[in-house]
Design an enzyme around this catalytic site. Structure first.
Site, short mmCIF file in Angstrom:
data_model
loop_
_atom_site.label_atom_id
_atom_site.label_comp_id
_atom_site.label_asym_id
_atom_site.label_seq_id
_atom_site.Cartn_x
_atom_site.Cartn_y
_atom_site.Cartn_z
N ARG A 58 21.29 6.24 27.12
CA ARG A 58 21.38 7.03 28.35
C ARG A 58 20.66 6.35 29.52
O ARG A 58 21.06 6.53 30.67
CB ARG A 58 20.81 8.43 28.11
CG ARG A 58 21.77 9.24 27.28
CD ARG A 58 21.33 10.66 27.13
NE ARG A 58 22.49 11.47 26.78
CZ ARG A 58 22.46 12.78 26.69
NH1 ARG A 58 21.34 13.43 26.93
NH2 ARG A 58 23.54 13.45 26.37
N LYS A 219 30.70 21.46 13.36
CA LYS A 219 30.88 22.85 13.79
C LYS A 219 32.18 23.06 14.54
O LYS A 219 32.45 22.36 15.51
CB LYS A 219 29.74 23.24 14.71
CG LYS A 219 28.51 23.74 13.99
CD LYS A 219 27.57 24.33 14.99
CE LYS A 219 26.67 25.38 14.38
NZ LYS A 219 25.75 25.91 15.38
N GLY A 375 27.31 12.68 20.52
CA GLY A 375 26.18 11.82 20.17
C GLY A 375 26.33 11.18 18.79
O GLY A 375 26.05 9.99 18.62
P1 ADP Z 1 29.13 14.77 17.61
O1 ADP Z 1 27.64 14.65 17.86
O2 ADP Z 1 29.82 13.44 17.61
O3 ADP Z 1 29.77 15.79 18.52
P2 ADP Z 1 28.73 16.70 15.52
O4 ADP Z 1 27.34 16.91 16.01
O5 ADP Z 1 29.70 17.80 15.70
O6 ADP Z 1 29.32 15.34 16.13
O7 ADP Z 1 28.70 16.42 13.96
C1 ADP Z 1 28.05 15.31 13.39
C2 ADP Z 1 27.49 15.62 12.05
O8 ADP Z 1 28.46 16.20 11.19
C3 ADP Z 1 27.02 14.37 11.35
O9 ADP Z 1 25.62 14.38 11.26
C4 ADP Z 1 27.69 14.42 9.97
O10 ADP Z 1 26.81 14.09 8.91
C5 ADP Z 1 28.11 15.86 9.88
N1 ADP Z 1 29.25 16.02 8.97
C6 ADP Z 1 30.42 15.36 8.99
N2 ADP Z 1 31.21 15.73 7.98
C7 ADP Z 1 30.53 16.66 7.29
C8 ADP Z 1 30.83 17.42 6.10
N3 ADP Z 1 31.99 17.29 5.47
N4 ADP Z 1 29.89 18.28 5.68
C9 ADP Z 1 28.73 18.43 6.35
N5 ADP Z 1 28.39 17.74 7.45
C10 ADP Z 1 29.29 16.86 7.92
MG MG Z 2 25.99 15.94 17.32
#
Ligand code: ADP
Ligand code: MG
Length: 419
Positions: A58, A219, A375
């Protein structure tokens, strides 16, 4: 078809001539800054670990604006938040380590002040020479920041002649240093805010088709707004990560101990129905890597989605799904990716995210426009050495999703119009 032979494939046609200006706000290019005191809202909300900056993405993202201002003889006063100190001083959230890293990156001293708007700050600003850089203390130590208190905003504004917002990641917040201060100063955009808005707007307003969204992460609830908006806009959606289990459950499958948001089941059903009505190809994994716990040591195996054993959880997309998803990616001309396909932090569950990000990189090389938000998705790209292989990585989580939902950012609205 996926090219397995490695033979050169024809490039996609080059992008059409640059679309009309997608950013209608004045920028630092449009205003006289020579010898002016310029207050710049940046987003230096970086992770710290043991008093050091752990990831300086950042900070790096704001350098073009800071360097431009210094080259044009401005006096640069930077203001940012770090963490959530809730209007009180928290010594762990002071910005000394940030100032230190910034100084290394600029290869020039940064004057770090321990306050935001006191007489000492005013005095320090009055001693500045063109090209100097001051970093004010964490703006969220002041209770007036989050409440957008006009008195606090006015005090910030009094430090400067011009306001620049380059804090894309905070621009969905109507805080004093983002929005309030623009009431009292000529207010323009920095280059990061401009680049972010231009890229994100381009993909929702004028995507080259097929337009593909790849959504994962943990989520659904965070991303509902964007998914619904995408149903009006994209040609296909690939789902993975933790969020796909809510869709699998919505289809009546049993998902063991996998992540699920029960309160989103109805929404998930609705999304599936709408996708069908609107002719959006909505992909859900056909196979999954499962394990009994989230750990690098435990046994893991691929199963089809109708055979997830009780007591096991899905932690990555499986090999058949990866193959299908790669084929969809090789047809796309515009790709938006947010959210890892699995728990990529652990090797056994990283293949989905690796293969999908490699496919995106390859398709980018063939001429597709690829934008990555989030992130953890960015962290995954970095981990696999692919961060320079996509067209654009957005630095904002909530802010990028808002733009993609078609919502206005208060921090951008507050700036002067270009025309
Ligand atoms: P971003 O930061 O790119 O928006 P998110 O915060 O929504 O992504 O999600 C990232 C997290 O989701 C990662 O830490 C990853 O470990 C977790 N994740 C991905 N697939 C699964 C799964 N099948 N079960 C639980 N956690 C998961
Ligand atoms: Mg995230």
């Amino acid at each position: 078809m996926v090219d397995e032979s490695g033979s050169p494939e024809p490039l996609l046609e080059p992008p059409e001539a640059e679309e009309e200006n997608l950013f209608n706000k004045k920028t630092v290019r449009d205003i006289d800054i020579n010898n002016k005191r310029v207050l710049v809202r940046v987003d230096f909300n970086v992770p710290l670990s043991q008093g050091r900056v752990e990831d300086d993405t950042r900070i790096r993202a704001a350098l073009p604006t800071i360097n431009y201002l210094r080259r044009h003889q401005a006096k640069v006063i930077l203001v940012t938040h770090l963490g959530r100190p809730k209007g009180r001083i928290d010594d762990r959230l002071r910005l000394d380590a940030v100032a230190e890293r910034l100084s290394e990156m600029l290869d020039s001293p940064v004057i770090k002040l321990d306050k935001t708007v006191t007489d000492e700050v005013t005095a320090a600003v009055s001693r500045m020479l063109p090209g100097d850089v001051i970093l004010l203390e964490n703006v969220r130590f002041n209770p007036g920041e989050l409440t957008n208190d006009p008195v606090f905003a006015r005090k910030l504004a009094d430090l400067a002649d011009v306001f620049v917002n380059d804090a894309f990641g905070t621009s969905h917040r109507a805080h004093a240093s983002v929005v309030g201060v623009a009431n009292y100063l000529p207010a323009v955009s920095g280059f990061l805010l401009e680049a972010e808005i231009t890229h994100l707007t381009k993909i929702i307003q004028a995507p080259r088709r097929p337009f593909l969204a790849i959504l994962g992460g943990n989520k659904i609830s965070d991303k509902i707004g964007v998914i619904e908006r995408f149903l009006d806009n994209v040609d296909s959606i690939l789902t993975g990560g933790g969020m796909c289990f809510t869709f699998l459950k919505a289809k009546g499958l049993s998902i063991g101990k996998s992540l699920v948001e029960i309160e989103q089941l109805e929404t998930a059903k609705n999304i599936l129905k709408k996708a069908e009505e609107k002719g959006v190809s909505f992909y859900i994994p056909s196979d999954i890597i499962v394990a009994e716990e989230i750990s690098g040591e435990t046994e893991s195996k691929a199963v089809t989605v109708d055979k997830i054993p009780d007591g096991w959880m899905g932690l990555d997309i499986g090999p058949r799904t990866i193959d299908v998803y790669r084929q969809v990616i090789t047809r796309a001309k515009t790709i938006f990716w947010n959210g890892p396909m699995g728990v990529f932090e652990i090797k056994n569950f990283a293949q989905g995210t690796i293969q999908i990000s490699e496919a995106i990189a390859k398709q980018t090389q063939r001429g597709a426009l690829s934008i990555v938000g989030g992130g953890d998705s960015d962290a995954a790209l970095k981990k696999f050495g692919l961060e320079d292989e996509v067209s654009f990585v957005s630095t904002g989580g909530g802010a990028s999703l808002r733009v993609l939902e078609g919502l206005a950012l208060p921090g951008m609205e507050a700036l002067a119009d270009k025309f």
